[in-house]
Design an enzyme around this catalytic site. Structure first.
Site, PDB file in Angstrom:
ATOM      1  N   GLY A 142     -27.402   9.990  -4.801  1.00 22.03           N
ATOM      2  CA  GLY A 142     -26.267   9.090  -5.043  1.00 22.03           C
ATOM      3  C   GLY A 142     -25.268   9.172  -3.901  1.00 22.03           C
ATOM      4  CG  HIS A 143     -22.995  12.779  -3.287  1.00 23.67           C
ATOM      5  ND1 HIS A 143     -23.599  13.760  -4.041  1.00 23.67           N
ATOM      6  CD2 HIS A 143     -21.733  12.668  -3.778  1.00 23.67           C
ATOM      7  CE1 HIS A 143     -22.745  14.217  -4.929  1.00 23.67           C
ATOM      8  NE2 HIS A 143     -21.605  13.572  -4.810  1.00 23.67           N
TER       9      HIS A 143
HETATM   10  P1  AMP Z   1     -18.564  13.262  -6.699  1.00 27.20           P
HETATM   11  O1  AMP Z   1     -19.006  14.186  -5.605  1.00 27.20           O
HETATM   12  O2  AMP Z   1     -19.291  13.465  -7.989  1.00 27.20           O
HETATM   13  O3  AMP Z   1     -17.073  13.192  -6.857  1.00 27.20           O
HETATM   14  O4  AMP Z   1     -18.990  11.800  -6.249  1.00 27.20           O
HETATM   15  C1  AMP Z   1     -18.622  11.281  -4.996  1.00 27.20           C
HETATM   16  C2  AMP Z   1     -18.943   9.810  -4.969  1.00 27.20           C
HETATM   17  O5  AMP Z   1     -20.335   9.632  -5.212  1.00 27.20           O
HETATM   18  C3  AMP Z   1     -18.202   9.010  -6.050  1.00 27.20           C
HETATM   19  O6  AMP Z   1     -17.812   7.748  -5.518  1.00 27.20           O
HETATM   20  C4  AMP Z   1     -19.262   8.827  -7.105  1.00 27.20           C
HETATM   21  O7  AMP Z   1     -19.065   7.687  -7.910  1.00 27.20           O
HETATM   22  C5  AMP Z   1     -20.508   8.695  -6.266  1.00 27.20           C
HETATM   23  N1  AMP Z   1     -21.691   9.017  -7.048  1.00 27.20           N
HETATM   24  C6  AMP Z   1     -21.941  10.160  -7.737  1.00 27.20           C
HETATM   25  N2  AMP Z   1     -23.117  10.072  -8.371  1.00 27.20           N
HETATM   26  C7  AMP Z   1     -23.615   8.842  -8.097  1.00 27.20           C
HETATM   27  C8  AMP Z   1     -24.809   8.135  -8.474  1.00 27.20           C
HETATM   28  N3  AMP Z   1     -25.720   8.676  -9.264  1.00 27.20           N
HETATM   29  N4  AMP Z   1     -24.974   6.895  -7.994  1.00 27.20           N
HETATM   30  C9  AMP Z   1     -24.054   6.320  -7.184  1.00 27.20           C
HETATM   31  N5  AMP Z   1     -22.921   6.923  -6.801  1.00 27.20           N
HETATM   32  C10 AMP Z   1     -22.702   8.158  -7.255  1.00 27.20           C
END
Ligand code: AMP
Length: 281
Positions: free
Chosen positions: A36-37
């Site tokens: 995702g990241h």
């Molecule tokens: P985090 O490290 O969880 O704060 O996420 C950082 C960024 O990655 C944020 O914009 C999240 O929405 C995005 N993100 C996390 N998981 C996913 C995923 N499975 N699909 C798309 N974007 C994601």
């Protein structure tokens, strides 16, 4: 790829890039990268001359009983993955660098932060909005990429950018999922083998709701009931909320528009998972 640990270093680099008219893209993260990241980084790469990934487990968006201390971290692996994805700079400050003693200024996006996750995580979106605005001021990006996995977060940030006239374009990216449908999340690492099976309840419930709407269902109550029953049929699950409502205002609504947001937060064991989809009739 540069790794910068101080605000001054990041500002200086950004200033230098801006003097050359480079387009700068920012991807804010809390690290422990998954696909995702990486998809967000690739999106930024496709649009920018220079890509900055911020890696900061932001203490102000965690509640007192939440998982700040045990949040998964692996900087070396993250560094490797970011390099592989052609990132130019990781901004990796520590908490003291971002929040000096005496820090007392907060960004509060009011109504849209109240419901859904905001109702269960008081202060969460205040912490998110504040850190994101700080990151925008430090990195001065032309655009910033956010994942729709955190749907309410995207709406809060968009509202903040609009309300405060922040000159940063918000770019969104669809949810990246495991092959079986589970939305990727750093927190999936907490799940035991059995909990991982139960974690599929969110995606499967979304599929059920999607089918109901495709087959003509217009009742929010019926959708909620079916989703609720499905999720609770799995072991270890406890529901925080099932939201069916307006995708922009995040208000529950009586009229069933063409597009309606289904957003879920479910505890599977001790792990809190979120997922969402836009249901289209
Ligand atoms: P985090 O490290 O969880 O704060 O996420 C950082 C960024 O990655 C944020 O914009 C999240 O929405 C995005 N993100 C996390 N998981 C996913 C995923 N499975 N699909 C798309 N974007 C994601």
């Amino acid at each position: 790829m540069k790794v910068l640990r101080t605000v001054d270093q990041m500002k200086a680099l950004s200033l230098e890039w801006r003097s050359r008219d480079y387009i700068i893209g920012l991807v804010p993260t809390m690290g422990f990268f998954h696909q995702g990241h990486l998809a967000l980084m690739d999106k930024a790469r496709s649009m920018a001359d220079r890509v900055v990934v911020s890696l900061f487990v932001n203490p102000t968006q965690f509640g007192p009983n939440e998982d700040l201390d045990r949040y998964p971290r692996n900087f070396e692996k993250d560094k490797y993955l970011a390099t592989e994805h052609d990132v130019d700079c990781i901004f990796f400050p520590d908490a003291e660098e971002m929040y000096h003693p005496g820090f007392q200024t907060w960004v509060e996006v009011t109504d849209i932060s109240q419901g859904l996750c905001g109702a269960f995580r008081p202060g969460h979106f205040r912490g998110v909005a504040t850190v994101v605005l700080k990151l925008f001021n430090i990195v001065q990006p032309d655009f910033s990429v956010f994942g729709l996995k955190d749907y309410q977060q995207v709406q809060v940030i968009k509202r903040m950018v609009e309300d405060l006239n922040i000159p940063v374009k918000i770019v969104t990216h669809p949810i990246i999922r495991e092959p079986d449908g589970l939305a990727m999340s750093s927190r999936n690492a907490y799940l035991s083998k059995d909990e991982r099976k139960s974690a599929l309840c969110l995606y499967n419930a979304i599929k059920i709701a999607e089918n109901m709407v495709k087959n003509g269902c217009k009742s929010r109550a019926e959708i909620k009931k079916a989703v609720n029953e499905h999720i609770l049929s799995y072991p270890y699950t406890k529901i925080d909320y099932i939201f069916v409502g307006n995708p922009e205002t995040l208000e529950e609504q009586t009229v069933f528009d063409k597009k309606i947001l289904l957003a879920l937060a479910v505890h599977v064991g001790k792990t809190r998972l979120i997922d969402n989809a836009i249901l289209e009739s």
